[in-house]
Motif scaffolding. Sequence first.
Motif, PDB file in Angstrom:
ATOM      1  N   SER A   1      -3.340   4.027  -3.165  1.00  0.00           N
ATOM      2  CA  SER A   1      -2.916   3.218  -4.312  1.00  0.00           C
ATOM      3  C   SER A   1      -1.492   3.528  -4.748  1.00  0.00           C
ATOM      4  CB  SER A   1      -3.840   3.468  -5.522  1.00  0.00           C
ATOM      5  OG  SER A   1      -5.174   3.197  -5.218  1.00  0.00           O
TER       6      SER A   1
ATOM      7  N   SER B   1      -4.260  -1.131   0.628  1.00  0.00           N
ATOM      8  CA  SER B   1      -4.088  -0.728  -0.765  1.00  0.00           C
ATOM      9  C   SER B   1      -4.611  -1.793  -1.707  1.00  0.00           C
ATOM     10  CB  SER B   1      -2.596  -0.495  -1.051  1.00  0.00           C
ATOM     11  OG  SER B   1      -2.429  -0.094  -2.389  1.00  0.00           O
TER      12      SER B   1
ATOM     13  N   TYR C   1      -6.349   7.105  -3.355  1.00  0.00           N
ATOM     14  CA  TYR C   1      -6.942   5.794  -3.655  1.00  0.00           C
ATOM     15  C   TYR C   1      -7.616   5.906  -5.025  1.00  0.00           C
ATOM     16  CZ  TYR C   1      -9.619   1.484  -3.020  1.00  0.00           C
ATOM     17  OH  TYR C   1     -10.148   0.230  -3.165  1.00  0.00           O
TER      18      TYR C   1
END
Length: 199
Positions: A11, A40, A92
């Motif tokens: 992310s 992502s 993430y």
Amino acid sequence: MNKQRIAILLSGRGSNMVALAHQARDGLLAERAEIVLVASNKPEAAGLSKARELGLATASIPSKGKRRAEFDAELLALLEPFAPDWIVLAGYMRILTPQVVRRYPGRIVNIHPADTREHQGLHGYDWAWESKLQSTRITVHLVDEGLDTGPILAQRAVDLHGCTSLEQVEQRGLAVEHGFYAEVLDTLFEGAAQAPGSA
Ligand code: GRF
């Protein structure tokens, strides 16, 4: 030996992804793993452009405004054609829904910047710094349906003696993360490659 196919989800910054990409290209994971996709939930994530520069396949599905189940259904559809053996989380910032966890049982791995038994969720280095820890433990674990609750695969201590800022804590921690993640994955993939019925 067939290489393990890995999809990396991120992310943000993507420093762990970069470290893994180097290890997969000509390091510890070179014989073992192939990064088939970097994806992502943040189209603007710096990690995605770094992955593109490294020549890796990338994709993004914006998560903003979507329900978790709706987003994860899109994520599963994205992953499917890449046939990943492993989903490797590298910064993430979303909890995966049971539908994703059940699609890849025991095949989703995460790195956490603290001991998951002591600190879960975000800001693991802030926690170590604010708690004045003299050492912290990086954890690599399998992902289950909870927040940082999955079985621990390995931990490595980071010496924090003498750190005078949060930045230093983070710098030392990340330096450990970058080598440690590949080592743990190497062992994990070795076991998977030797398991009966594996390719
Ligand atoms: C790392 O500290 C990792 O342990 C945690 O999120 C951070 C991601 O950093 N899960 P980066 O995006 O890999 O640089």
